[in-house]
Design a protein around this motif. Structure first.
Motif, PDB file in Angstrom:
ATOM      1  N   THR A   1       1.029   2.369  11.385  1.00 51.88           N
ATOM      2  CA  THR A   1      -0.471   2.549  11.797  1.00 51.88           C
ATOM      3  C   THR A   1      -1.108   1.392  11.780  1.00 51.88           C
ATOM      4  O   THR A   1      -2.559   1.386  11.504  1.00 51.88           O
ATOM      5  CB  THR A   1      -0.613   3.417  10.893  1.00 51.88           C
ATOM      6  OG1 THR A   1      -0.046   3.864   9.697  1.00 51.88           O
ATOM      7  CG2 THR A   1       0.050   4.597  11.857  1.00 51.88           C
ATOM      8  N   LEU A   2      -0.684   0.159  10.509  1.00 53.58           N
ATOM      9  CA  LEU A   2      -1.744  -0.700  10.136  1.00 53.58           C
ATOM     10  C   LEU A   2      -2.401  -2.091  10.866  1.00 53.58           C
ATOM     11  O   LEU A   2      -3.609  -2.245  11.004  1.00 53.58           O
ATOM     12  CB  LEU A   2      -0.927  -2.053   8.988  1.00 53.58           C
ATOM     13  CG  LEU A   2      -0.894  -1.144   7.771  1.00 53.58           C
ATOM     14  CD1 LEU A   2      -0.124  -2.203   7.442  1.00 53.58           C
ATOM     15  CD2 LEU A   2      -2.487  -1.784   6.652  1.00 53.58           C
TER      16      LEU A   2
ATOM     17  N   LEU B   1       2.902   3.823   7.491  1.00 50.55           N
ATOM     18  CA  LEU B   1       2.286   2.116   7.402  1.00 50.55           C
ATOM     19  C   LEU B   1       2.156   1.080   8.186  1.00 50.55           C
ATOM     20  O   LEU B   1       1.768   0.787   8.952  1.00 50.55           O
ATOM     21  CB  LEU B   1       1.996   2.179   6.157  1.00 50.55           C
ATOM     22  CG  LEU B   1       1.467   2.654   5.555  1.00 50.55           C
ATOM     23  CD1 LEU B   1       1.500   2.583   3.503  1.00 50.55           C
ATOM     24  CD2 LEU B   1      -0.261   2.399   5.346  1.00 50.55           C
TER      25      LEU B   1
ATOM     26  N   THR C   1      -9.016   9.422   3.060  1.00 47.69           N
ATOM     27  CA  THR C   1      -8.973   9.824   1.695  1.00 47.69           C
ATOM     28  C   THR C   1      -8.341  11.196   0.928  1.00 47.69           C
ATOM     29  O   THR C   1      -7.910  11.264   0.526  1.00 47.69           O
ATOM     30  CB  THR C   1      -9.591   9.014   1.399  1.00 47.69           C
ATOM     31  OG1 THR C   1     -11.259   8.593   1.057  1.00 47.69           O
ATOM     32  CG2 THR C   1      -9.847   7.600   2.015  1.00 47.69           C
TER      33      THR C   1
ATOM     34  N   GLN D   1      -9.897  -1.777   7.278  1.00 46.67           N
ATOM     35  CA  GLN D   1     -10.285  -1.226   5.764  1.00 46.67           C
ATOM     36  C   GLN D   1      -8.906  -1.924   4.206  1.00 46.67           C
ATOM     37  O   GLN D   1      -9.337  -2.244   3.720  1.00 46.67           O
ATOM     38  CB  GLN D   1      -9.954   0.578   5.342  1.00 46.67           C
ATOM     39  CG  GLN D   1     -10.173   0.787   4.527  1.00 46.67           C
ATOM     40  CD  GLN D   1     -10.427   2.308   5.017  1.00 46.67           C
ATOM     41  OE1 GLN D   1     -10.153   2.507   6.015  1.00 46.67           O
ATOM     42  NE2 GLN D   1     -10.376   2.903   3.354  1.00 46.67           N
ATOM     43  N   LEU D   2      -8.247  -1.801   5.227  1.00 49.47           N
ATOM     44  CA  LEU D   2      -6.956  -2.523   3.768  1.00 49.47           C
ATOM     45  C   LEU D   2      -6.770  -4.369   3.593  1.00 49.47           C
ATOM     46  O   LEU D   2      -5.576  -4.482   3.077  1.00 49.47           O
ATOM     47  CB  LEU D   2      -5.675  -2.134   4.252  1.00 49.47           C
ATOM     48  CG  LEU D   2      -5.749  -0.016   4.099  1.00 49.47           C
ATOM     49  CD1 LEU D   2      -3.916   0.035   3.666  1.00 49.47           C
ATOM     50  CD2 LEU D   2      -6.083   0.132   2.517  1.00 49.47           C
TER      51      LEU D   2
ATOM     52  N   LEU E   1      -7.977   0.998   9.702  1.00 46.06           N
ATOM     53  CA  LEU E   1      -6.527   0.536   8.990  1.00 46.06           C
ATOM     54  C   LEU E   1      -6.470  -1.230   8.573  1.00 46.06           C
ATOM     55  O   LEU E   1      -6.269  -1.325   7.308  1.00 46.06           O
ATOM     56  CB  LEU E   1      -5.516   1.697   9.132  1.00 46.06           C
ATOM     57  CG  LEU E   1      -4.845   3.131   8.325  1.00 46.06           C
ATOM     58  CD1 LEU E   1      -4.284   3.039   8.438  1.00 46.06           C
ATOM     59  CD2 LEU E   1      -5.489   2.458   6.924  1.00 46.06           C
TER      60      LEU E   1
ATOM     61  N   TYR F   1      -6.159   3.306  14.012  1.00 49.04           N
ATOM     62  CA  TYR F   1      -5.555   4.254  13.276  1.00 49.04           C
ATOM     63  C   TYR F   1      -6.953   4.503  11.700  1.00 49.04           C
ATOM     64  O   TYR F   1      -7.505   2.565  11.596  1.00 49.04           O
ATOM     65  CB  TYR F   1      -4.263   4.707  12.325  1.00 49.04           C
ATOM     66  CG  TYR F   1      -3.587   4.699  13.624  1.00 49.04           C
ATOM     67  CD1 TYR F   1      -2.586   5.101  13.971  1.00 49.04           C
ATOM     68  CD2 TYR F   1      -3.294   3.480  14.325  1.00 49.04           C
ATOM     69  CE1 TYR F   1      -1.832   5.671  14.915  1.00 49.04           C
ATOM     70  CE2 TYR F   1      -2.455   3.070  15.303  1.00 49.04           C
ATOM     71  CZ  TYR F   1      -1.530   4.542  15.989  1.00 49.04           C
ATOM     72  OH  TYR F   1      -0.476   4.836  16.929  1.00 49.04           O
ATOM     73  N   TYR F   2      -6.871   5.399  10.710  1.00 50.64           N
ATOM     74  CA  TYR F   2      -8.080   5.193  10.240  1.00 50.64           C
ATOM     75  C   TYR F   2      -7.152   6.355   8.705  1.00 50.64           C
ATOM     76  O   TYR F   2      -6.918   7.414   9.525  1.00 50.64           O
ATOM     77  CB  TYR F   2      -9.271   5.539   9.944  1.00 50.64           C
ATOM     78  CG  TYR F   2      -9.721   6.776  10.070  1.00 50.64           C
ATOM     79  CD1 TYR F   2     -10.081   7.703   9.289  1.00 50.64           C
ATOM     80  CD2 TYR F   2      -9.676   7.676  11.225  1.00 50.64           C
ATOM     81  CE1 TYR F   2     -10.491   8.827   9.264  1.00 50.64           C
ATOM     82  CE2 TYR F   2      -9.852   8.482  11.876  1.00 50.64           C
ATOM     83  CZ  TYR F   2     -10.480   9.616  10.091  1.00 50.64           C
ATOM     84  OH  TYR F   2     -10.748  11.165  10.374  1.00 50.64           O
ATOM     85  N   LEU F   3      -7.818   6.239   7.754  1.00 49.32           N
ATOM     86  CA  LEU F   3      -7.006   6.629   6.522  1.00 49.32           C
ATOM     87  C   LEU F   3      -8.042   8.061   6.239  1.00 49.32           C
ATOM     88  O   LEU F   3      -9.366   7.616   5.838  1.00 49.32           O
ATOM     89  CB  LEU F   3      -7.080   5.682   5.338  1.00 49.32           C
ATOM     90  CG  LEU F   3      -6.424   6.635   4.086  1.00 49.32           C
ATOM     91  CD1 LEU F   3      -5.023   6.846   4.304  1.00 49.32           C
ATOM     92  CD2 LEU F   3      -6.345   5.211   3.253  1.00 49.32           C
TER      93      LEU F   3
ATOM     94  N   ILE G   1      -3.117   9.593   7.828  1.00 50.84           N
ATOM     95  CA  ILE G   1      -3.781   8.760   8.787  1.00 50.84           C
ATOM     96  C   ILE G   1      -4.111   9.072  10.367  1.00 50.84           C
ATOM     97  O   ILE G   1      -2.809   9.865  10.460  1.00 50.84           O
ATOM     98  CB  ILE G   1      -2.598   7.029   8.890  1.00 50.84           C
ATOM     99  CG1 ILE G   1      -2.358   7.029   7.399  1.00 50.84           C
ATOM    100  CG2 ILE G   1      -3.035   6.702  10.012  1.00 50.84           C
ATOM    101  CD1 ILE G   1      -1.205   5.738   7.786  1.00 50.84           C
TER     102      ILE G   1
ATOM    103  N   TYR H   1       0.968  -1.555  -0.168  1.00 49.73           N
ATOM    104  CA  TYR H   1      -0.630  -0.044  -0.786  1.00 49.73           C
ATOM    105  C   TYR H   1       0.835   0.853  -0.315  1.00 49.73           C
ATOM    106  O   TYR H   1       0.789   2.368   0.039  1.00 49.73           O
ATOM    107  CB  TYR H   1      -1.274  -0.669   1.402  1.00 49.73           C
ATOM    108  CG  TYR H   1      -1.840  -0.578   0.813  1.00 49.73           C
ATOM    109  CD1 TYR H   1      -2.843  -0.540   0.334  1.00 49.73           C
ATOM    110  CD2 TYR H   1      -2.503  -1.982   2.052  1.00 49.73           C
ATOM    111  CE1 TYR H   1      -3.908  -1.466  -0.100  1.00 49.73           C
ATOM    112  CE2 TYR H   1      -3.513  -2.936   1.870  1.00 49.73           C
ATOM    113  CZ  TYR H   1      -4.497  -2.520   0.745  1.00 49.73           C
ATOM    114  OH  TYR H   1      -5.416  -3.702   0.408  1.00 49.73           O
TER     115      TYR H   1
END
Length: 723
Positions: free
Chosen positions: A266-267, A263, A275, A295-296, A292, A271-273, A280, A252
């Motif tokens: 924070t992955l 990343l 956009t 989501q990812l 995250l 934590y959230y992205l 982050i 990513y």
């Protein structure tokens, strides 16, 4: 992947920085052997389609029937990470409580371990036990959270619920590690307090007790499991996939344009992205934002499972194309959707790559052995390292160097003896005939054919005809070929008979590790019993002596010759001429000298290693006798062999003459009885009803109570006030 040659393995054995000695530890049925299958398939030893079904390291028939591992098995694997090549000595261990002694034998030989955890069941009793065993042996653990497919297929959790569940599991595991660390610090502090007790007792008046002393000063952050540290892998071994967050951070960082290091931190976590801002931020749950990791990562895995299990061909094709994978027609048309899923996952997120990469980067090599572990291994009982003779203390440097020089003393620890059929030994295997042997047999057949011709004609042939007159020798080529075939079949039958006779015998191999020096075939070496004292022997022996010299008799010390050295390859063995320091190996020819475990060394200054820590004590007791009294000698011999082959079992003869077997539990008892009947004694036996004794004893009062608070002077003060 192609099979790695024996020559390459031997070459890697000489590079201790590239060696990883690891074992797989877990509660029963959490997926250790399936994970081991996936790692073995990466070396081409078994097919990736059979991984999880074959259970390659479960070589016993009763292991396959029951579906549980009953013994520790080792295999050497080759792994490439970038330009670096690694040799991974992998030991699969049992998870059943009855066989926890096998875990102890495996842990002693390793520098690191993989803790496998079922994502549904979470932390179980045996998980706590293996974490404690790893802690006691000072080996570093990494975590694999397995069976995540069960969260999707069985529990039908949403990605958000699965994330919360995985977070809880990590907290539970870290709580156990924290408890072990806290108890260790408080015990050390309690010992220091005992030493200074005389001074503190003289102080009068009320005392303020600092409960946190010792804990705040110690850094324990490296002990805990956290995905952002790279010591956690999320996996489904049965479906062939696994990943660390580093894989997705790398992926990513290119797609989103956020730094890889950011990343990585924070992955995992709340934590959230954002956009729009491409930033982050800390997750705000009230807004309904997904972390995250959900989501990812999890959303993608959940959507893949949903598409494959519902047979959504368009969505599957879209996923496969976007990932750049090539799936064969056989897998995509298979009636079982799990086969199709396995084919996609093993290419997208290969579990062997994730786990072995974590092992190589996060677990120590033999060169990184800690001072604390070396001193602990060398000090038996209540002895401290400082009380050992100076010559013995000098060996600490050799341990730390993991030296393979010729001048370095050889130090080997044997953790157990295990029995194998003699026919599986490399020396007894039927090998294909070489061209030289075929030529010799052909010549022999021709001579016999010539002798038959002479006997038939009743006259002697001239010497030229015997030596090589082709015209006369090739008159009846059909008969010559017949003689050759007859001779070959006779030789083969003799070879088979020899192998069958050898197979009747049980051969014992020592499961060992070289801690220093190079052990060679034919080398003379000292065998040191658990009660051997180097301080006494050094006074009696001449300085610089070796096992090859004619030495006086020393208590608890024997000399022997190393007959055979083996590379342990799961169900097979490979012959070796020498094994350098830092490697796990099998040693043949120690059956008469080692009962269960021992320390081997070329230096009489070497102390015996600390005895193994067994979690389970054998308590299930049965009396055994042969059905036919005349077979008593076979029973006695069989029980002696069983006692040597099992690290936990106890064999006793009562005052009444009764032969008693003491085992750790019902499953262990059944395995021992089966071995006695089918392998060691090979007779029919009668077994009494099991007896489980109730025992009481007196122990020292604990220094730390159940909530990790020191039981200290405040209690004594309370007692004085009551008086």
């Amino acid at each position: 992947m192609v099979l790695t040659s024996l020559e390459k393995m031997i070459g890697l054995q000489k590079k201790p920085a590239s060696i990883r000695n690891i074992c797989i530890l877990a509660h029963v049925d959490h997926g250790k052997t399936t994970l081991a299958d996936c790692l073995i398939s990466s070396n081409g030893i078994i097919s990736s389609r059979l991984a999880g079904k074959l259970r390659y390291l479960d070589s016993r028939e009763d292991e396959q029937i029951r579906g549980i591992t009953m013994k520790s098995s080792a295999i050497s694997l080759h792994f490439e990470k970038g330009d670096q090549e690694y040799l991974i000595n992998l030991i699969d261990s049992p998870g059943h409580v009855d066989f926890s002694s096998e875990v102890s034998t495996a842990v002693r030989l390793c520098d690191g371990c993989i803790i496998v955890l079922d994502a549904v069941e979470g932390v179980c009793p045996q998980t706590q036990a293996v974490l404690r065993q790893a802690w006691l042996e000072n080996i570093r653990p990494v975590l694999v959270i397995n069976k995540i497919d069960r969260l999707i297929v069985e529990l039908k959790l949403t990605p958000q619920e699965a994330y919360s569940h995985l977070k809880n599991i990590l907290e539970q595991v870290n709580a156990i590690t924290g408890a072990l660390f806290t108890s260790k610090v408080l015990e050390e502090r309690a010992e220091k307090e005992t030493e200074t007790q005389g001074i503190s007792d003289s102080v009068h008046g009320d005392q303020v007790y600092d409960w946190s002393a010792g804990l705040e000063d110690t850094d324990d952050s490296h002990l805990y499991f956290s995905p952002d540290q790279g010591n956690v892998v999320f996996a489904s071994a049965i479906d062939g996939w696994g990943f660390g967050i580093e894989h997705f951070a790398k992926l990513y960082s290119q797609k989103i344009g956020i730094k890889h290091a950011v990343l990585l931190k924070t992955l995992w976590g709340d934590y959230y992205l954002n956009t729009k801002a491409k930033k982050i931020m800390k997750a705000d749950q009230s807004k309904g934002k997904k972390p995250l990791f959900v989501q990812l990562v999890l959303d993608n895995i959940w959507s893949l499972y949903e598409a494959v299990l519902k047979r959504d061909k368009e969505k599957i094709d879209k996923i496969v194309t976007s990932l750049g994978l090539k799936i064969g027609a056989r897998e995509s048309r298979h009636a079982d959707p799990k086969v199709h899923l396995n084919a996609i996952c093993t290419q997208w997120l290969p579990i062997s790559q994730a786990v072995l990469s974590m092992v190589c980067s996060k677990l120590p090599s033999p060169l990184d052995i800690t001072t604390e572990r070396v001193e602990k291994l060398m000090c038996v009982g209540a002895r401290t390292f400082d009380s050992l003779p100076p010559e013995t203390q000098e060996l600490k440097k050799v341990f730390m160097k993991c030296s393979s020089e010729d001048a370095a003393p050889v130090i080997v620890f044997v953790s157990k003896m295990f029995a194998v059929d003699a026919k599986t030994l490399p020396c007894n295997k039927l090998r294909p005939l070489t061209q030289e042997v075929i030529a010799q047999r052909r010549e022999l057949a021709r001579r016999r054919h010539t002798e038959k011709l002479i006997a038939r004609q009743g006259q002697e042939l001239p010497e030229q005809a015997v030596s090589g007159n082709e015209s006369e020798l090739t008159v009846k080529t059909g008969e010559t070929k017949g003689d050759e075939q007859e001779l070959t079949s006779q030789t083969d039958s003799r070879t088979l008979e020899t192998v069958k006779q050898e197979a009747v015998k049980e051969s014992f191999i020592a499961f060992a590790r070289v801690f220093s020096g190079v052990v060679r075939r034919g080398q003379k070496i000292f065998i040191l019993g658990p009660k051997y004292d180097p301080a006494e022997s050094l006074n009696k022996l001449p300085s610089g002596c070796s096992a090859a010299d004619d030495l006086p008799s020393i208590p608890h010390m024997a000399c022997c010759t190393v007959e055979n050295l083996y590379l342990l390859m799961g169900r097979g063995l490979e012959d070796l001429e020498e094994v350098p320091s830092g490697n796990v190996l099998g040693i043949g020819g120690l059956q008469e000298f080692v009962l269960k475990s021992a320390t081997l060394s070329t230096s009489p200054a070497c102390p015996p290693f600390t005895p193994l820590n067994f979690e389970a004590t054998p308590i299930v007791r049965v009396a055994v006798e042969p059905k036919h009294p005349s077979e008593m000698p076979q029973l006695v011999r069989g029980m002696k062999l069983l006692n040597q082959a099992d690290p936990c079992v106890q064999v006793l003869i009562q005052e009444t003459g009764e032969h008693v077997l003491v085992t750790a539990g019902e499953v262990h008892l059944q395995r021992c009885l089966d071995d006695l009947k089918e392998r060691f004694a090979k007779i029919q036996i009668s077994v009494s009803e099991p007896i489980i004794p109730f025992r009481e004893t007196i122990t020292r009062p604990p220094k730390v109570d159940m909530v990790n608070e020191e039981i200290g002077k405040q209690q004594k003060v309370a007692v004085i006030h009551q008086a």
